[in-house]
Design an enzyme around this catalytic site. Sequence first.
Site, mmCIF file in Angstrom:
data_model
loop_
_atom_site.group_PDB
_atom_site.id
_atom_site.type_symbol
_atom_site.label_atom_id
_atom_site.label_comp_id
_atom_site.label_asym_id
_atom_site.label_seq_id
_atom_site.Cartn_x
_atom_site.Cartn_y
_atom_site.Cartn_z
ATOM 1 N N ASP A 333 0.843 -1.178 0.000
ATOM 2 C CA ASP A 333 0.000 0.000 0.000
ATOM 3 C C ASP A 333 0.894 1.250 0.000
ATOM 4 O OD1 ASP A 333 -2.776 1.035 0.408
ATOM 5 O OD2 ASP A 333 -1.858 1.901 2.203
ATOM 6 N N GLU A 362 1.567 0.233 -4.914
ATOM 7 C CA GLU A 362 1.100 1.513 -5.438
ATOM 8 C C GLU A 362 2.296 2.454 -5.502
ATOM 9 O OE1 GLU A 362 -3.318 2.405 -3.932
ATOM 10 O OE2 GLU A 362 -1.909 2.222 -2.287
#
Length: 658
Positions: A333, A362
Amino acid sequence: MRNTLFIMLSALFVVSCTNKTRLEDECRYSKSQTSFCFWSPVAEQMLVNIYADDETDEAEQITLKKGSDNFWRATVRGNLDGKYYTVQSFQNGTWSEPAPGIFAKAVSVNGQRAAIIDLKKAVPEGWDKDQRPAMPDPTDIVVYETHLRDFTMSENSGIQNKGKFLALTEQGTTTSDGLKSGIDHLKELGITHLQILPMFDYGSIDETTLSKNRYNWGYDPVNYNVPEGGYSTNPYDPICRIREAKQMIQSLHKAGIRVIMDVVYNHTYNVMGCSLGRVVPLYFYRLNDDGTYANGSGCGNETASEQEMMRQYMIESVCYWAREYHIDGFRFDLMGIHDMETMRQIRSALDKIDPTILVYGEGWAAMTPKYPYEELAMKQFTYKMPRVGAFSDDIRNALIGSPFDHERGFASGKNDQQSKEALCFGLAGGIDYQSVADSETSNIQVPISNIQGWAGEPLQHVSYITCHDNYCLRDRIEVSAKDEDEPTKLRMNKLAQTAVLMSQGMAFLYGGEELFRTKLGIDNSFESPDSINIIPWENKQKYAELFEYYKEIIKIRREHKGLRLGSAELVRQHVEFPPTDNPSFIIYRIKDLEGIDNAKSLIVLLNGSAETVETPVPKGDYTVLAHNAEAQAIGLSKLPLDKISVAPYSATILAENE
Ligand code: CA
């Protein structure tokens, strides 16, 4: 005042971090004794509290002794099985609040105390024989993302242990219409990896009031190395959540599906409620110049992966999950908050366990991280982190539009050159791409002009259109093309997902799109009720044709190596985009496939407009794999062609026969 403290701390850390003791050795249990070991270079004193159970405040306090490596240690004789512990540190005249250590491996309900257990008791039957499913070719990967509640809570899921780890151990489950659900549905769809939204212990759900059935995505880490209690059948039993998480992984492995954990090392639920913040104040976080916590995560803090022990912590943590829980991949994340060197070291540490373990994330942050940009694991530097992937917002925005507006994308009728070029970039796997036009096909140019390649290899480019963030596909098309009728929206849905699955990048699907899920227009459903987040299993019958299409497109990808060449060099050699004047029409051709594919060439024609487009194709004998919103991996028809009409909002896929 705080600023001064930070400067003093920084100076200390430079000289102190040379040890190689493992953070994960914080509590080592045996029947005759338990040893404790906590790291802190700043504590003046440290102690561990031993509690008989998880309720009493009475504790036996054991003083820890500092070693030259800044680890504080003590050994307690006797059998401590079933007891609990917390650690406290003393500095600047104050004792910190008790907290489980940063590497607690078992915890009480809501994770407030660490549990002393014999980890061997938390092992399901047959665990020693559990193996990662074979993955001979990394280009086979098709990832399916889901949340344990989304996937199972529906009345029509046919699953008993709704919302629990055990839901994904149930075999032979069916929807109310008798169609496959749960694990069997995933097998039928043909995916290879299941990415599960956070399953480590997080803070936003009170595990003592689970009957209220509250929902949260779980991006608020409390104990990084323990499964979430809310997904267990008994969060009060520290062994239960560990055993049941392993049972889930074991069942998925038996079904041939690998398991990817969504890991959130970039921030913690809060600072002082979390072991990282309580036990060693300030060290694990980045600070602003005024001494306040930096906030690249947008959640109130950001961790400091560049600090030696934070880096070591992340490496040890993923390796622990890979070894102890047999996890097969990690999705980071807000990976852009971490520094690149940490990501490279994580990759190399996992390679020593099994090089087929996936690492991607990400490549961005929520707000600006407090660290030099050029050192961060941002998407545009992906090529500097071999075998670490990043989500492609390029292909996503090209196909369905940016999450920052409600405009259409290529697949929903935008009709602009920029989207077309970004889509070609994504189809080629995000690499630096140069035309290889030869004299016989001299008019071939690559319409990729406005984006710089960021993937060193195509599999580093995670091709996707939707995930848990932002609108799901049906809702996205609804907000950007609301005046269209439902059959048209279904065509747009299929077209967009076809492009994802035809891309040379790594394919990623958001769970439930194949069942035409809607979140009723909620684009940030992180704490929305189940009624918004559940996958509607009744849609498997209602939109059977959509499900069949997804299944066939996945099959087409898996049967044709030309669609997933696997290296930048091969993509540059074999992929071309013959120019067309129409911004809504793409010709994507993979040629000279002798020895690579059973087709001589593949032609993927994507029409993102409301008009039929007729186009010439090189004369040949073709099997039509997809046409007019229908798909069949074995072929819809076989015919000699030199031109073809591509229906509105649809893909035509041709395999040239030998
Ligand atoms: Ca929890």
